[in-house]
Design a protein around this motif. Sequence first.
Motif, PDB file in Angstrom:
ATOM      1  N   LEU A 195       0.879  -1.202   0.097  1.00  0.00           N
ATOM      2  CA  LEU A 195       0.180   0.091   0.025  1.00  0.00           C
ATOM      3  C   LEU A 195       0.686   1.251  -0.002  1.00  0.00           C
ATOM      4  N   ILE A 196       1.795   1.474   0.826  1.00  0.00           N
ATOM      5  CA  ILE A 196       2.495   2.760   1.120  1.00  0.00           C
ATOM      6  C   ILE A 196       3.315   3.066  -0.281  1.00  0.00           C
ATOM      7  N   ASN A 197       3.722   1.909  -0.595  1.00  0.00           N
ATOM      8  CA  ASN A 197       4.538   2.148  -1.936  1.00  0.00           C
ATOM      9  C   ASN A 197       3.604   2.340  -3.157  1.00  0.00           C
ATOM     10  N   GLN A 198       2.377   1.965  -3.145  1.00  0.00           N
ATOM     11  CA  GLN A 198       1.464   2.138  -4.243  1.00  0.00           C
ATOM     12  C   GLN A 198       1.208   3.617  -4.245  1.00  0.00           C
ATOM     13  N   PHE A 199       1.286   4.148  -2.913  1.00  0.00           N
ATOM     14  CA  PHE A 199       0.964   5.563  -3.108  1.00  0.00           C
ATOM     15  C   PHE A 199       2.132   6.510  -3.402  1.00  0.00           C
ATOM     16  N   LEU A 200       3.262   5.942  -3.345  1.00  0.00           N
ATOM     17  CA  LEU A 200       4.635   6.726  -3.536  1.00  0.00           C
ATOM     18  C   LEU A 200       4.722   6.563  -5.011  1.00  0.00           C
ATOM     19  N   THR A 201       4.402   5.773  -6.040  1.00  0.00           N
ATOM     20  CA  THR A 201       4.830   5.986  -7.170  1.00  0.00           C
ATOM     21  C   THR A 201       3.575   6.488  -8.141  1.00  0.00           C
ATOM     22  N   PRO A 202       3.977   7.054  -9.410  1.00  0.00           N
ATOM     23  CA  PRO A 202       2.788   7.499 -10.162  1.00  0.00           C
ATOM     24  C   PRO A 202       2.192   6.400 -10.872  1.00  0.00           C
ATOM     25  N   LYS A 203       2.735   4.922 -10.876  1.00  0.00           N
ATOM     26  CA  LYS A 203       2.304   4.003 -11.625  1.00  0.00           C
ATOM     27  C   LYS A 203       0.749   3.572 -11.163  1.00  0.00           C
ATOM     28  N   THR A 204       0.797   3.533  -9.431  1.00  0.00           N
ATOM     29  CA  THR A 204      -0.442   3.246  -8.997  1.00  0.00           C
ATOM     30  C   THR A 204      -1.194   4.196  -8.284  1.00  0.00           C
ATOM     31  N   ASN A 205      -0.504   5.443  -8.305  1.00  0.00           N
ATOM     32  CA  ASN A 205      -1.030   6.566  -7.721  1.00  0.00           C
ATOM     33  C   ASN A 205      -1.469   7.456  -8.714  1.00  0.00           C
ATOM     34  N   HIS A 206      -2.917   7.565  -8.910  1.00  0.00           N
ATOM     35  CA  HIS A 206      -3.457   8.596  -9.982  1.00  0.00           C
ATOM     36  C   HIS A 206      -4.441   9.601  -9.388  1.00  0.00           C
ATOM     37  N   ARG A 207      -4.096   9.786  -8.211  1.00  0.00           N
ATOM     38  CA  ARG A 207      -4.956  10.653  -7.480  1.00  0.00           C
ATOM     39  C   ARG A 207      -4.808  12.046  -7.714  1.00  0.00           C
ATOM     40  N   SER A 208      -5.710  12.949  -7.817  1.00  0.00           N
ATOM     41  CA  SER A 208      -5.622  14.260  -7.903  1.00  0.00           C
ATOM     42  C   SER A 208      -5.716  15.356  -6.706  1.00  0.00           C
ATOM     43  N   ASP A 209      -5.944  14.398  -5.462  1.00  0.00           N
ATOM     44  CA  ASP A 209      -5.937  15.196  -4.344  1.00  0.00           C
ATOM     45  C   ASP A 209      -4.591  15.538  -3.657  1.00  0.00           C
ATOM     46  N   LYS A 210      -4.449  15.836  -2.429  1.00  0.00           N
ATOM     47  CA  LYS A 210      -3.446  16.111  -1.868  1.00  0.00           C
ATOM     48  C   LYS A 210      -2.641  15.000  -1.830  1.00  0.00           C
ATOM     49  N   TYR A 211      -2.759  13.596  -1.934  1.00  0.00           N
ATOM     50  CA  TYR A 211      -2.266  12.301  -1.778  1.00  0.00           C
ATOM     51  C   TYR A 211      -1.563  11.837  -3.073  1.00  0.00           C
ATOM     52  N   GLY A 212      -1.714  12.585  -4.115  1.00  0.00           N
ATOM     53  CA  GLY A 212      -1.402  12.173  -5.492  1.00  0.00           C
ATOM     54  C   GLY A 212      -0.730  13.204  -6.129  1.00  0.00           C
ATOM     55  N   GLY A 213      -0.258  13.002  -7.130  1.00  0.00           N
ATOM     56  CA  GLY A 213       0.545  14.186  -8.160  1.00  0.00           C
ATOM     57  C   GLY A 213       2.185  14.148  -7.574  1.00  0.00           C
ATOM     58  N   THR A 214       2.390  15.403  -7.125  1.00  0.00           N
ATOM     59  CA  THR A 214       3.718  15.549  -6.965  1.00  0.00           C
ATOM     60  C   THR A 214       4.140  14.573  -5.943  1.00  0.00           C
ATOM     61  N   LEU A 215       5.683  14.537  -5.736  1.00  0.00           N
ATOM     62  CA  LEU A 215       6.275  13.739  -4.822  1.00  0.00           C
ATOM     63  C   LEU A 215       5.682  14.143  -3.453  1.00  0.00           C
ATOM     64  N   GLU A 216       5.769  15.313  -3.129  1.00  0.00           N
ATOM     65  CA  GLU A 216       5.338  15.853  -1.755  1.00  0.00           C
ATOM     66  C   GLU A 216       3.826  15.188  -1.551  1.00  0.00           C
ATOM     67  N   ASN A 217       3.304  15.212  -2.286  1.00  0.00           N
ATOM     68  CA  ASN A 217       1.813  14.629  -2.262  1.00  0.00           C
ATOM     69  C   ASN A 217       1.921  13.095  -2.139  1.00  0.00           C
ATOM     70  N   ARG A 218       2.562  12.489  -2.981  1.00  0.00           N
ATOM     71  CA  ARG A 218       2.495  11.077  -3.001  1.00  0.00           C
ATOM     72  C   ARG A 218       3.155  10.258  -1.832  1.00  0.00           C
ATOM     73  N   MET A 219       4.158  11.220  -1.154  1.00  0.00           N
ATOM     74  CA  MET A 219       4.732  10.477   0.182  1.00  0.00           C
ATOM     75  C   MET A 219       3.903  10.863   1.322  1.00  0.00           C
ATOM     76  N   ARG A 220       2.933  11.690   1.256  1.00  0.00           N
ATOM     77  CA  ARG A 220       2.274  12.406   2.336  1.00  0.00           C
ATOM     78  C   ARG A 220       1.456  11.091   3.055  1.00  0.00           C
ATOM     79  N   LEU A 221       1.198  10.179   2.519  1.00  0.00           N
ATOM     80  CA  LEU A 221       0.602   9.009   3.435  1.00  0.00           C
ATOM     81  C   LEU A 221       1.564   8.356   4.274  1.00  0.00           C
ATOM     82  N   ALA A 222       2.753   7.966   3.778  1.00  0.00           N
ATOM     83  CA  ALA A 222       3.883   7.476   4.384  1.00  0.00           C
ATOM     84  C   ALA A 222       4.242   8.254   5.539  1.00  0.00           C
ATOM     85  N   LEU A 223       4.453   9.446   5.401  1.00  0.00           N
ATOM     86  CA  LEU A 223       4.928  10.386   6.374  1.00  0.00           C
ATOM     87  C   LEU A 223       3.826  10.514   7.585  1.00  0.00           C
ATOM     88  N   GLU A 224       2.655  10.723   6.975  1.00  0.00           N
ATOM     89  CA  GLU A 224       1.462  10.724   8.052  1.00  0.00           C
ATOM     90  C   GLU A 224       1.467   9.450   8.968  1.00  0.00           C
TER      91      GLU A 224
END
Length: 673
Positions: free
Chosen positions: A168-197
């Motif tokens: 899961l955490i890895n799935q949020f981190l990469t654009p391969k599986t993270n196609h979100r447009s909210d604050k948990y997807g898009g830029t690296l800052e957003n993709r790593m948000r779940l892991a850091l939280e």
Amino acid sequence: MSNIDLFSPLDLGFTTIKNRVLMGSMHTGLEEAKDGFNKLARFYAERAKGGVGLIVTGGIAPNFAGRVHPLSCQLSFPWQVKKHKIITDAVHEYDAKICMQILHTGRYAYHPLGVSASSTKSPISPFKSRALSRKGIKKTIYDFANSANLAKKSGYDGVELMGSEGYLINQFLTPKTNHRSDKYGGTLENRMRLALEIIRAVRKKVGTNFIIIFRVSMLDLVDEGMTFDEVITFSKKVQEEGVNIINTGIGWHEARIPTIATMVPRAAFTWITERVKKEISIPVITTNRINTAEDGHEIIKSGKADMISMARPFLADPNFVNKAKNNLSKEINTCIACNQACLDHVFENKIASCLVNPKACHESDFDTKSLQLKKLAIIGAGPAGISFAIEAASRGHDITIYEKGSLIGGQFNIAKEIPGKEEFRETIRYFLAQIQKYNIKLHLNTTVTKDLLNSDFDEYIFATGVKPRIPDIPGIENEKVISYPDLLLGKKIAGAKVAVIGAGGIGFDAAEFLAHNPEHEPSSLNIDAFFNEWGIDKDFKNAGAIKKKQTPISFREIYLLQRKKTKHGKNLGKTTGWIHRQSLKDKKISMLGELEYIKIDDKGLHYKQNDQVKVLDVDHIILCAGQFSDNVLYNEFLESTTKPCHLIGGAFESREIDAKRAIDQGVRLAAKI
Ligand code: FAD
Ligand code: NAP
Ligand code: SF4
């Protein structure tokens, strides 16, 4: 080279790990089994007693969606603490530490309730995941923290947060599986948000004096994986959030690149840990295909990592660390990275064990005591005979082995000649060390016959193995025909165009042997060659560290033949079969099926396919058509004695015989004789 070695303590400030060896996370199947936690406690305690500094448990889900299977283990409720305490108490008796791994599978769930960053389906899962809502993300973060808190209450010294391998955490981190447009997807800052939280929430809940290990996916090995810069930025953020140790993750489970199997060179991925370590200040653990104390020492002494993680080597030998510490590394039963009894079992929903150590995860099966010490004769020094001998000698029996060849190891002496199976030499080395340790009497170059076998012994163990099957094809005596032992032991050399009859494990191995240019080092012994062959970008210029494969051209034109209709190599190991198939496919080996062999003559092999008769004008035909049991001596001797005789290994049953069954049968018989 630093003064720090494998046995130097690792000071984390609030706590100290007694050495630099971590037993990596492994799911064993005991987690869900009846009386499983007592068995797990025994399993972990044996490894703690054997000297390991820190153990990480198999993955435990923080909530239902995160389970691997619907019945997988989860820690979310206070009533579950009691059973985890059985494990932590058992480990702490031996001055070792233990962390619980929190694993949320995300889209790798084997049930329909899986969730991920976006709604996607992995190529290795039957179900499409649901995209987590913002509320779902919040709840998931809470569940991680709750699970970590319960782990603390259970007596664990810390938790490992599983951020790699495509979960899961890895799935949020990469654009391969993270196609979100909210604050948990898009830029690296957003993709790593779940892991850091998650890290933040866990740290808040457990306080400062509790180990948090975070497993960073340093090489995703899939397209659209993280770039090198992203891995570094993320690792720094993980450190800032108060993680104590960073562990290395290599490759998503769906990556079509071998990362732990036996053809992967030893310590092949330590370079990436070293590169990450240079950028951060907290301790970093390296992992994958480290299976010897010597490699472990070199890694730590040269400062490439602060700890080494080995998982399967602790199935193979619970006393790895103590043996290494006492200069007895030649007595270590080395993991040969075959996956046959560990990962293959888990994927088949069986309890894990180990091909070279069938006691692993089955410790209590061997609590038996020998009531009477006996004088025992063993005929055949293959894996079955030697495994019996070692176990019986360790229980005090008087052992004599007779072997007709000049070497011990039986068919392992053939297997070790296959490029990519060099690890099989380690088992023979271990066998020899044990024969010396227990003063087992060994008679090599001694072909036992019924009349030669004296009657001084109390019982006889026949481990005479198998003989290659010679198929009934007209012209089979033609000089083009070579048996697999003659080919693989170098007694005969094949020409430039070759047909292999039989596409089982040995047929695949023979094809790999024939495809290899003997003047080149096998890629299993050469990291750069291996990376080129499988498309791993060591310069890490591309996202996910993948590049175009540069497969070596086959040394010969090879045809791998079978009579059946099914896919070639269908019965190869669950977790390694795809590697063998892919390797031969990349080398352009021709796979022909549904054949009827008609005859062999000087023109080559005549066969029928789809009612058409064809000739393969090959220089040689290699026979890999299975085997039959060599049990003649046993049957003859049985008629002339009243003493107990036992038949084990390939001699007992040739169908589907492999070293796993041969060794298991040998050790189990010795435990009850
Ligand atoms: P054997 O290994 O055949 O040993 C029998 C021994 O008995 C031999 O040393 C023989 O010389 C001796 N002997 C026979 N008759 C007499 C006598 N009259 N007197 C004295 N000594 C005698 N298995 C796996 O699990 N995984 C693999 O990846 C794998 N790869 C393989 C690759 C190849 C190329 C080959 C050939 C085999 C491979 N195997 C593998 C199979 C595995 O090696 C065998 O299943 C295993 O060795 C069987 O063990 P055994 O002790 O029953 O018999
Ligand atoms: P195998 O897997 O049983 O394969 C034998 C092959 O021979 C089959 O492909 C079969 O295919 C063919 N065959 C059988 N009878 C034949 C006949 N009369 N004429 C022509 N072809 C015939 O056995 P193996 O390859 O000898 O391997 C022996 C054991 O070693 C296996 O059980 C395996 O587990 C073990 N092993 C394992 C590995 C591994 O990587 N795990 C590697 C090597 C060996 P058709 O009947 O379709 O023609
Ligand atoms: Fe290692 Fe094979 Fe044992 Fe698994 S079964 S631990 S890979 S030797």
